[in-house]
Scaffold this active site. Sequence first.
Site, mmCIF file in Angstrom:
data_model
loop_
_atom_site.group_PDB
_atom_site.id
_atom_site.type_symbol
_atom_site.label_atom_id
_atom_site.label_comp_id
_atom_site.label_asym_id
_atom_site.label_seq_id
_atom_site.Cartn_x
_atom_site.Cartn_y
_atom_site.Cartn_z
ATOM 1 N N ASP A 201 -6.862 11.294 -1.126
ATOM 2 C CA ASP A 201 -5.947 12.414 -0.885
ATOM 3 C C ASP A 201 -5.969 12.817 0.590
ATOM 4 O O ASP A 201 -6.995 12.679 1.258
ATOM 5 C CB ASP A 201 -6.385 13.599 -1.773
ATOM 6 C CG ASP A 201 -5.260 14.589 -1.989
ATOM 7 O OD1 ASP A 201 -4.139 14.350 -1.504
ATOM 8 O OD2 ASP A 201 -5.502 15.619 -2.640
ATOM 9 N N GLY A 202 -4.844 13.341 1.055
ATOM 10 C CA GLY A 202 -4.805 13.911 2.405
ATOM 11 C C GLY A 202 -4.042 13.078 3.428
ATOM 12 O O GLY A 202 -4.053 13.405 4.621
ATOM 13 N N HIS B 22 0.309 7.410 5.166
ATOM 14 C CA HIS B 22 0.099 6.381 4.137
ATOM 15 C C HIS B 22 -0.276 5.037 4.771
ATOM 16 O O HIS B 22 -1.142 4.322 4.271
ATOM 17 C CB HIS B 22 1.359 6.222 3.271
ATOM 18 C CG HIS B 22 1.696 7.472 2.481
ATOM 19 N ND1 HIS B 22 0.745 8.192 1.795
ATOM 20 C CD2 HIS B 22 2.873 8.114 2.272
ATOM 21 C CE1 HIS B 22 1.322 9.233 1.204
ATOM 22 N NE2 HIS B 22 2.607 9.218 1.488
ATOM 23 N N LEU C 249 -16.775 -8.049 -6.002
ATOM 24 C CA LEU C 249 -16.205 -6.738 -6.331
ATOM 25 C C LEU C 249 -14.893 -6.911 -7.104
ATOM 26 O O LEU C 249 -14.131 -7.833 -6.820
ATOM 27 C CB LEU C 249 -15.910 -6.010 -5.008
ATOM 28 C CG LEU C 249 -15.094 -4.726 -5.080
ATOM 29 C CD1 LEU C 249 -15.957 -3.592 -5.629
ATOM 30 C CD2 LEU C 249 -14.579 -4.347 -3.688
#
Length: 228
Positions: free
Chosen positions: A15-16, A32, A126
């Site tokens: 967020d942010g 973004h 991962l």
Amino acid sequence: MIEQRNPEHIAIIMDGNGRWAKERGLKRTAGHEEGAKAVREITKHCAKLGIKYLTLYAFSTENWSRPKLEVEYLMKLLDKYLKSELSTYLENGIRFKSIGDISKFSKPLQKTILDVEEKTKNGKNLTQVLALNYGSQDEILRAIKKLNEKNLEITKENFELCLDTAGIPNVDMLIRTSGEIRLSNYLLWQNAYAELFFTNTYWPEFSANDLDDLISDFNQRERRFGGI
Ligand code: FPP
């Protein structure tokens, strides 16, 4: 006794981006773009640390209510990111997987997502999970429909097999950046026993060092899972 080991599954509410851009006099889209760079850095870092699952909230079922141009920009950025990251995924043994209802995305974007999932499916280090058109309530409703269609007995195990996250362990550590303190319809089932971390740092500025600090905090916490 305090358990000293890295989390197996980290989930992040990134967020942010918009506030990061606004504070610099830039357009929200620049936030973004910078946020995508942080996705790259944090993903590589998690692979290096031996974290097994990293689940990132990239587009929620509620994000469609943003201005059309911003939504279109996010779709293009995602397509560009996935195509450009393929080599990084393969070089680092990273498997990419999406959760959420991608049937609402354009056909070319769906194809990119499915292609990258297919090409990285043997990644053993991962698993980077991107939540795309994801909302936990939507996921839970879709899981119930699947249980019903398959005529399965309602058990915790069967229910989990019908979630988008089937086969992925529950979240150990949930991080939300930018100072907001809420879950925003994110992995409500899977976060049942997650340790929660909220940092004021905006997502585009969130660094590998910030993650290391939070993991150190995680390792100081005593997890009792309802026991004593
Ligand atoms: C929240 O910031 C962020 C999003 C809704 C989208 C997340 C997207 C990215 C991190 C970039 C692209 C991701 C990938 C995987 C390529 P916000 O726009 O809500 O920020 P604000 O609350 O400050 O307005």
